[in-house]
Design an enzyme around this catalytic site. Structure first.
Site, PDB file in Angstrom:
ATOM      1  N   CYS A 114       0.812  -1.226   0.000  1.00 55.12           N
ATOM      2  CA  CYS A 114       0.000   0.000   0.000  1.00 55.12           C
ATOM      3  C   CYS A 114       0.840   1.268   0.000  1.00 55.12           C
ATOM      4  O   CYS A 114       0.379   2.312  -0.458  1.00 55.12           O
ATOM      5  CB  CYS A 114      -0.935   0.018   1.202  1.00 55.12           C
ATOM      6  SG  CYS A 114      -1.951  -1.442   1.310  1.00 55.12           S
ATOM      7  N   HIS A 276      -3.821   6.939   1.612  1.00 56.38           N
ATOM      8  CA  HIS A 276      -4.058   5.622   1.023  1.00 56.38           C
ATOM      9  C   HIS A 276      -5.501   5.225   1.289  1.00 56.38           C
ATOM     10  O   HIS A 276      -5.995   5.364   2.415  1.00 56.38           O
ATOM     11  CB  HIS A 276      -3.100   4.605   1.645  1.00 56.38           C
ATOM     12  CG  HIS A 276      -3.500   3.195   1.400  1.00 56.38           C
ATOM     13  ND1 HIS A 276      -3.805   2.726   0.134  1.00 56.38           N
ATOM     14  CD2 HIS A 276      -3.675   2.139   2.244  1.00 56.38           C
ATOM     15  CE1 HIS A 276      -4.139   1.455   0.216  1.00 56.38           C
ATOM     16  NE2 HIS A 276      -4.074   1.070   1.477  1.00 56.38           N
ATOM     17  N   ASN A 306     -10.065  -0.785  -2.179  1.00 56.92           N
ATOM     18  CA  ASN A 306      -8.656  -0.565  -1.850  1.00 56.92           C
ATOM     19  C   ASN A 306      -7.807  -1.148  -2.985  1.00 56.92           C
ATOM     20  O   ASN A 306      -7.822  -2.358  -3.216  1.00 56.92           O
ATOM     21  CB  ASN A 306      -8.354  -1.270  -0.519  1.00 56.92           C
ATOM     22  CG  ASN A 306      -6.917  -1.106  -0.062  1.00 56.92           C
ATOM     23  OD1 ASN A 306      -6.023  -0.842  -0.856  1.00 56.92           O
ATOM     24  ND2 ASN A 306      -6.692  -1.290   1.223  1.00 56.92           N
TER      25      ASN A 306
HETATM   26  N1  ACO Z   1     -19.386  -9.508   5.519  1.00 61.88           N
HETATM   27  C1  ACO Z   1     -20.062  -9.804   6.637  1.00 61.88           C
HETATM   28  N2  ACO Z   1     -19.468 -10.101   7.794  1.00 61.88           N
HETATM   29  C2  ACO Z   1     -18.124 -10.074   7.831  1.00 61.88           C
HETATM   30  C3  ACO Z   1     -17.346  -9.761   6.700  1.00 61.88           C
HETATM   31  C4  ACO Z   1     -18.032  -9.476   5.506  1.00 61.88           C
HETATM   32  N3  ACO Z   1     -17.392  -9.162   4.371  1.00 61.88           N
HETATM   33  N4  ACO Z   1     -16.057  -9.809   7.040  1.00 61.88           N
HETATM   34  C5  ACO Z   1     -16.006 -10.147   8.335  1.00 61.88           C
HETATM   35  N5  ACO Z   1     -17.251 -10.298   8.804  1.00 61.88           N
HETATM   36  C6  ACO Z   1     -17.681 -10.656  10.164  1.00 61.88           C
HETATM   37  C7  ACO Z   1     -16.630 -11.405  10.927  1.00 61.88           C
HETATM   38  O1  ACO Z   1     -16.658 -12.787  10.617  1.00 61.88           O
HETATM   39  C8  ACO Z   1     -17.040 -11.137  12.356  1.00 61.88           C
HETATM   40  O2  ACO Z   1     -18.071 -11.989  12.695  1.00 61.88           O
HETATM   41  P1  ACO Z   1     -18.153 -12.617  14.187  1.00 61.88           P
HETATM   42  O3  ACO Z   1     -18.308 -11.431  15.082  1.00 61.88           O
HETATM   43  O4  ACO Z   1     -19.349 -13.491  14.104  1.00 61.88           O
HETATM   44  O5  ACO Z   1     -16.856 -13.337  14.379  1.00 61.88           O
HETATM   45  C9  ACO Z   1     -17.599  -9.716  12.283  1.00 61.88           C
HETATM   46  O6  ACO Z   1     -17.915  -9.484  10.913  1.00 61.88           O
HETATM   47  C10 ACO Z   1     -16.632  -8.675  12.748  1.00 61.88           C
HETATM   48  O7  ACO Z   1     -15.367  -8.949  12.156  1.00 61.88           O
HETATM   49  P2  ACO Z   1     -14.148  -8.037  12.356  1.00 61.88           P
HETATM   50  O8  ACO Z   1     -12.987  -8.508  11.546  1.00 61.88           O
HETATM   51  O9  ACO Z   1     -13.941  -7.846  13.835  1.00 61.88           O
HETATM   52  O10 ACO Z   1     -14.741  -6.725  11.733  1.00 61.88           O
HETATM   53  P3  ACO Z   1     -14.208  -5.303  11.803  1.00 61.88           P
HETATM   54  O11 ACO Z   1     -15.222  -4.440  12.415  1.00 61.88           O
HETATM   55  O12 ACO Z   1     -12.832  -5.245  12.337  1.00 61.88           O
HETATM   56  O13 ACO Z   1     -14.165  -4.963  10.270  1.00 61.88           O
HETATM   57  C11 ACO Z   1     -12.470  -4.720   8.604  1.00 61.88           C
HETATM   58  C12 ACO Z   1     -13.312  -5.697   9.391  1.00 61.88           C
HETATM   59  C13 ACO Z   1     -13.383  -3.929   7.687  1.00 61.88           C
HETATM   60  C14 ACO Z   1     -11.473  -5.480   7.768  1.00 61.88           C
HETATM   61  C15 ACO Z   1     -11.803  -3.808   9.616  1.00 61.88           C
HETATM   62  O14 ACO Z   1     -11.088  -4.529  10.556  1.00 61.88           O
HETATM   63  C16 ACO Z   1     -10.907  -2.836   8.972  1.00 61.88           C
HETATM   64  O15 ACO Z   1     -11.337  -1.920   8.347  1.00 61.88           O
HETATM   65  N6  ACO Z   1      -9.635  -3.008   9.152  1.00 61.88           N
HETATM   66  C17 ACO Z   1      -8.648  -2.162   8.534  1.00 61.88           C
HETATM   67  C18 ACO Z   1      -7.943  -2.965   7.607  1.00 61.88           C
HETATM   68  C19 ACO Z   1      -8.043  -2.450   6.237  1.00 61.88           C
HETATM   69  O16 ACO Z   1      -8.666  -1.491   5.911  1.00 61.88           O
HETATM   70  N7  ACO Z   1      -7.351  -3.132   5.432  1.00 61.88           N
HETATM   71  C20 ACO Z   1      -7.255  -2.740   4.105  1.00 61.88           C
HETATM   72  C21 ACO Z   1      -6.063  -3.360   3.558  1.00 61.88           C
HETATM   73  S1  ACO Z   1      -4.704  -2.941   4.470  1.00 61.88           S
HETATM   74  C22 ACO Z   1      -4.230  -1.529   3.966  1.00 61.88           C
HETATM   75  O17 ACO Z   1      -4.546  -1.130   2.910  1.00 61.88           O
HETATM   76  C23 ACO Z   1      -3.443  -0.759   4.909  1.00 61.88           C
END
Ligand code: ACO
Length: 349
Positions: A114, A276, A306
């Site tokens: 990234c 980013h 992304n």
């Molecule tokens: N659809 C529905 N439910 C989902 C999905 C989906 N696509 N993905 C995960 N879930 C569920 C999980 O299984 C979990 O269920 P559970 O509670 O029954 O176990 C629940 O949603 C919550 O999961 P988390 O991973 O805790 O969700 P979170 O609120 O953290 O959101 C996300 C996930 C969007 C990835 C978040 O952590 C985030 O934004 N992280 C930042 C990472 C990022 O943006 N990465 C991009 C690439 S890295 C970069 O570019 C720097």
């Protein structure tokens, strides 16, 4: 020493729009979940068997070269940032050299995910400032959709990423005061596997037992890829989303402040921050914690998801095309990603 300017910028995204609704047909997810957690409404997917990271990068490069008012023959160095290269080796830089019919110039591939574009800008800036090169082509391009897990198992990763490319031509600044003021690069490998795609790879599991491949019967058998990996489908990107989120919202503002401090400037001096496009919530949190006013942070993740190495230039290109970046503006680019690696680039447009 001369400063470095972005003399031309262009982007290319595949035609095919993939909505959140389309993804709900492949995995257990919903438009509401994706929009609420990431801000993403749709993304683009490359045309399979036709478009690649290199071909899309070349398309973006053609536009950047034309807008810089030069021709492909003027390019004297290529930097290509991607985490989804066409070949494991050689890199995409040489493929672009071939596609665009460039002279036999140097072609460097950057593996900083990234933050690859920020690393690329910094490298280009050094070469321009020292007078070594005059027209550097820097490309960020990705084709995530060819290697995502579209089952429910991979939903936390696959809903986030999209395909696309953007490119810039960097030149010595023709005017005093304009150009890149400073770049700042950082890394912390302690959590390298938190956001990674270890397989296929040459690691043999030495960094992490979890990814240790089974010992092949033939002592000279490939440790890079094997049947077990294929059977288990253990070849998709892995991400601990919450850990990434927590670090990104701290490190990107830190890198922006570092740039401002080095140049004796303040947050209020920023005309536009182009972060980013990792997640809309990350951008919004940065805007809030830094106290950046309305309209001072540019986002287009809603349309493209992304796109890792392409995300910063893709956003910068749209900001420029829509008149949000003008001559004399103070523009800051910032990125954070796998590695972890992060950085910023501050420039007077
Ligand atoms: N659809 C529905 N439910 C989902 C999905 C989906 N696509 N993905 C995960 N879930 C569920 C999980 O299984 C979990 O269920 P559970 O509670 O029954 O176990 C629940 O949603 C919550 O999961 P988390 O991973 O805790 O969700 P979170 O609120 O953290 O959101 C996300 C996930 C969007 C990835 C978040 O952590 C985030 O934004 N992280 C930042 C990472 C990022 O943006 N990465 C991009 C690439 S890295 C970069 O570019 C720097």
């Amino acid at each position: 020493m001369s400063k470095t300017i972005i003399a031309g910028i262009g982007s290319y995204v595949p035609e095919r729009v993939v909505t959140n609704e389309e993804l709900t047909r492949l995995m257990d997810t919903s438009d509401e979940w994706i929009q609420a957690r990431t801000g993403i409404e749709e993304r683009r997917y490359a045309k399979r068997f036709e478009e690649t990271t290199a071909t899309m990068g070349a398309e973006a490069a053609k536009i950047a070269i034309e807008r810089a008012g030069i021709t492909a023959a003027d390019i004297d160095f290529v930097i290509f940032a991607t985490l989804s290269p066409d070949y494991y080796f050689p890199g995409c830089g040489v493929l672009v050299q071939r596609i665009l019919g460039l002279k036999e110039v140097g072609a460097l591939d950057v593996r900083n995910q990234c933050s690859g574009f920020i690393y690329g800008i910094s490298i280009a800036d050094q070469f321009i400032k020292t007078g070594m090169y005059k027209n550097i082509l820097l490309i960020g391009s990705e084709t995530h959709s060819y290697a995502l897990d579209f089952s429910t198992r991979g939903r936390n990763v696959s809903v986030i990423f999209g395909d696309g490319a953007a490119a810039v031509v960097l030149q010595p600044s023709p005017e005093d005061g304009r150009g890149i003021l400073s770049t700042h690069l950082h890394s912390d490998g302690h959590n390298a596997e938190i956001l990674s795609m270890p397989n296929p790879g040459f690691h043999c599991g030495v960094h992490n037992e979890q990814w240790k491949p089974s010992v092949p019967e033939n002592p000279y058998g490939s440790l890079f890829i094997n049947q077990e990996l294929l059977d288990k489908e253990d070849f998709y990107p892995y991400m601990d989303g919450q850990a990434v989120f927590k670090k990104a919202v701290v490190k990107m503002p830190e890198a922006v402040m570092e740039a401002l401090n080095q140049n004796g400037l303040a947050v209020d001096d920023i005309d536009l921050l182009v972060p980013h496009q990792a997640n809309l919530r990350i951008s919004q949190m940065i805007q809030q914690t830094m106290g950046l006013g309305e309209g001072k942070v540019f986002n287009n993740i809603q349309k493209y998801g992304n796109t890792t190495a392409a995300s910063v230039p893709l956003a910068l290109c749209e900001a420029w095309e829509t008149g949000k970046v003008n001559k004399g503006d103070l523009v800051c680019l910032a990125a954070f990603g796998s590695g972890f690696t992060w950085g910023s680039a501050l420039m007077r447009w």
